[in-house]
Design an enzyme around this catalytic site. Sequence first.
Site, mmCIF file in Angstrom:
data_model
loop_
_atom_site.group_PDB
_atom_site.id
_atom_site.type_symbol
_atom_site.label_atom_id
_atom_site.label_comp_id
_atom_site.label_asym_id
_atom_site.label_seq_id
_atom_site.Cartn_x
_atom_site.Cartn_y
_atom_site.Cartn_z
ATOM 1 C CG ASP A 171 -1.797 1.205 1.322
ATOM 2 O OD1 ASP A 171 -2.715 1.313 0.484
ATOM 3 O OD2 ASP A 171 -1.584 2.041 2.214
ATOM 4 C CD GLU A 190 -2.170 2.458 -3.415
ATOM 5 O OE1 GLU A 190 -3.291 2.924 -3.672
ATOM 6 O OE2 GLU A 190 -1.716 2.356 -2.257
#
Length: 525
Positions: A206, A256
């Site tokens: 993330d 990401e």
Amino acid sequence: MGQPTPATDDGWWRSAVIYQVYVRSFADGDGDGTGDLAGVRARLHYLAELGVDALWFNPWYRSPMKDGGYDVADYRAVDPAFGTLAEAEKLIAEARQAGIRTIVDIVPNHVSDQHPWFRAALAGGPERELFHFRPGRGEHGELPPNDWRSEFGGPAWTRLPDGDWYLHLFAPEQPDLNWAHPAVRQEHEDILRFWFERGVAGVRIDSAALLAKDPELPDFTEGRDPHPYVDRDELHDVYRAWRAVADEYGAVFVGEVWLPDTERFARYLRPDELHTAFNFNFMTCPWDAARLRTSIDDTLAEHAPVGAPATWVLCNHDVTRTVTRYGRADTGFDFATKAFGTPTDLALGTRRARAAALLSLALPGAVYVYQGEELGLPEADIPLDRIEDPMHARSGGTDPGRDGCRVPLPWAAGEPHAGFGGEPWLPQPDGWAAYAADRQAEDPASMLSLYRAAIRSRTEFGHGPLTWLPAPDGVLAFARADALCVVNLAETPVDLPDHSGLLLASGPLDTAGRLPADTAVWLRA
């Protein structure tokens, strides 16, 4: 527990179809209205029939759920709302027996304010060095240490009763970690090993480009190079160390990474760093042939120098659903222009979403499918008093947040709550049962049937490169191996290129055998 056989990296991730599971909204196994691991285990047969190669789970760790689980209090424990660590281990093993690998989500930029480290830091312990604490500016320290803004709106700093401020690029309940501290790096390498030893085949990272901060924490200046907290060079040492851990287990990473600079983006995909990264350029493109072709070409070009496969995705847990997005007059994407009640032509959006599914699944690389996309779910309007996403509150109510794409899935048309389980934590719209998986499974023309057929048939495109074919304006046409993909984004029907057979179509051809607007076909060359 005994250590299971580590996952092996046989290159499966280069062309995989990976299904994103937002556990809280997937299926409720115990009837409390919250999706859980028991619900996922009960639906493994559905995922196997869909034909996916892997499941990516949004965070299932112990969390106060101030940001949908991205505020992690314990990376080694499953949140009780979802089940137990033993259940997670069973799910990983049972999925693998069904031919499906597991990818877990790691959130390295920040932790929950309930994490033991931060609680100890608040008590004045040496753990303060693991975060970014600073005195304030102004005569009495009443101003934040710098002018950085939170991704969710408002200042990126919160002041404590003792007068110090702490940094949080997201919600105040998500304090940023200090990645210059060796204990932070060691802890995350240990967390990776913890999950790899339980049979996890990969990790999604993330906010992968945000970890490292300029130690001076300077004010933000547009165009500052290097950026004070995005894509800093020292971050690559972190991912080289992570890659060494992953290679011990044959595991893979997907990052990401939101970066406009394609050259710097590709640096994350060098052979000793991440295996893949999400392709947001394609996802955020409007329904426009020229812009989609440019996005495809740019994506393939930026991955080529490092030999990494591209990834393709139409939607995720942070984005307005594809059917709704493509049904709007302006089909571009911008977090800042999301609005309540934007008029949408769902019939148009559905036709385009079906065509886009065939387009994405025909491209070279890996494809991510967000849960419910295979059912053609639209974005849901959430009553104001039921919105939970902190983006809504932090924006002063001007941003509807992301809950509209997180509504619990409909499984059975004739059951309460469309077969999800107990009364869902987010309300399902009226008519949600019309999208139920059991109803669509019996309909050969449904979105679910299309996805099943496409995932099963995409092997026709082999593993070769993409070659563009001559096509009219507004039409995308390309060949891979012995198959062709043609997508008509123009306003009128077009003739199909020479071919030997029809493999799959997102909608019927017209009476003259032409490809209608907003329709895609796969053809045998």
